[in-house]
Design an enzyme around this catalytic site. Structure first.
Site, PDB file in Angstrom:
ATOM      1  N   ILE A  55      -4.583 -29.437  -6.645  1.00 18.24           N
ATOM      2  CA  ILE A  55      -3.831 -30.185  -5.641  1.00 18.24           C
ATOM      3  C   ILE A  55      -2.335 -29.996  -5.876  1.00 18.24           C
ATOM      4  CG2 ILE A  55      -5.655 -31.864  -5.214  1.00 18.24           C
ATOM      5  CD1 ILE A  55      -4.119 -33.816  -7.004  1.00 18.24           C
ATOM      6  N   CYS A  56      -1.562 -30.315  -4.847  1.00 20.82           N
ATOM      7  CA  CYS A  56      -0.116 -30.188  -4.866  1.00 20.82           C
ATOM      8  C   CYS A  56       0.448 -30.902  -6.091  1.00 20.82           C
ATOM      9  CB  CYS A  56       0.434 -30.793  -3.582  1.00 20.82           C
ATOM     10  SG  CYS A  56       2.197 -30.597  -3.388  1.00 20.82           S
ATOM     11  N   PRO A  57       1.348 -30.294  -6.782  1.00 18.33           N
ATOM     12  CA  PRO A  57       2.106 -29.066  -6.529  1.00 18.33           C
ATOM     13  C   PRO A  57       1.573 -27.832  -7.244  1.00 18.33           C
ATOM     14  CG  PRO A  57       3.201 -30.229  -8.288  1.00 18.33           C
ATOM     15  CD  PRO A  57       1.967 -31.060  -7.897  1.00 18.33           C
ATOM     16  N   ASP A 117      -6.307 -26.871  -1.199  1.00 20.44           N
ATOM     17  CA  ASP A 117      -5.434 -28.008  -0.889  1.00 20.44           C
ATOM     18  C   ASP A 117      -4.819 -27.804   0.490  1.00 20.44           C
ATOM     19  OD1 ASP A 117      -3.792 -30.242  -1.013  1.00 20.44           O
ATOM     20  OD2 ASP A 117      -2.247 -29.212  -2.177  1.00 20.44           O
TER      21      ASP A 117
END
Length: 78
Positions: free
Chosen positions: A16-18, A43
């Site tokens: 997931i981000c980042p 994501d």
């Protein structure tokens, strides 16, 4: 257009981000000018983040595609 030669592949599935952007940045730093990086990510934020990262860093976004909820990006190192 999908490039015929891919010099490095990056699997960001499940991240997931980042993390997809951070891993992309690291992978590109180990590559030579003109080489192509293939990135696979799940994501949904990557759909926006990877193209924006390419634009901000001057790397060329060659192509994007979506297959079975997997985002696939091809970047050419500047």
């Amino acid at each position: 257009m999908i490039p015929t030669q891919i010099d490095k592949e990056l699997d960001c599935i499940g991240m997931i981000c980042p993390l997809p952007v951070l891993r992309t940045k690291k992978a590109l730093s180990d590559m030579q000018t003109g080489q192509v990086l293939k990135i696979r990510a799940t994501d949904r934020g990557a759909e926006h983040d990877i193209p924006m990262f390419a634009k901000q860093t001057g790397n060329e976004l060659i192509s994007t595609e979506v297959s079975d909820d997997i985002f696939i990006f091809y970047l050419k190192r500047r």
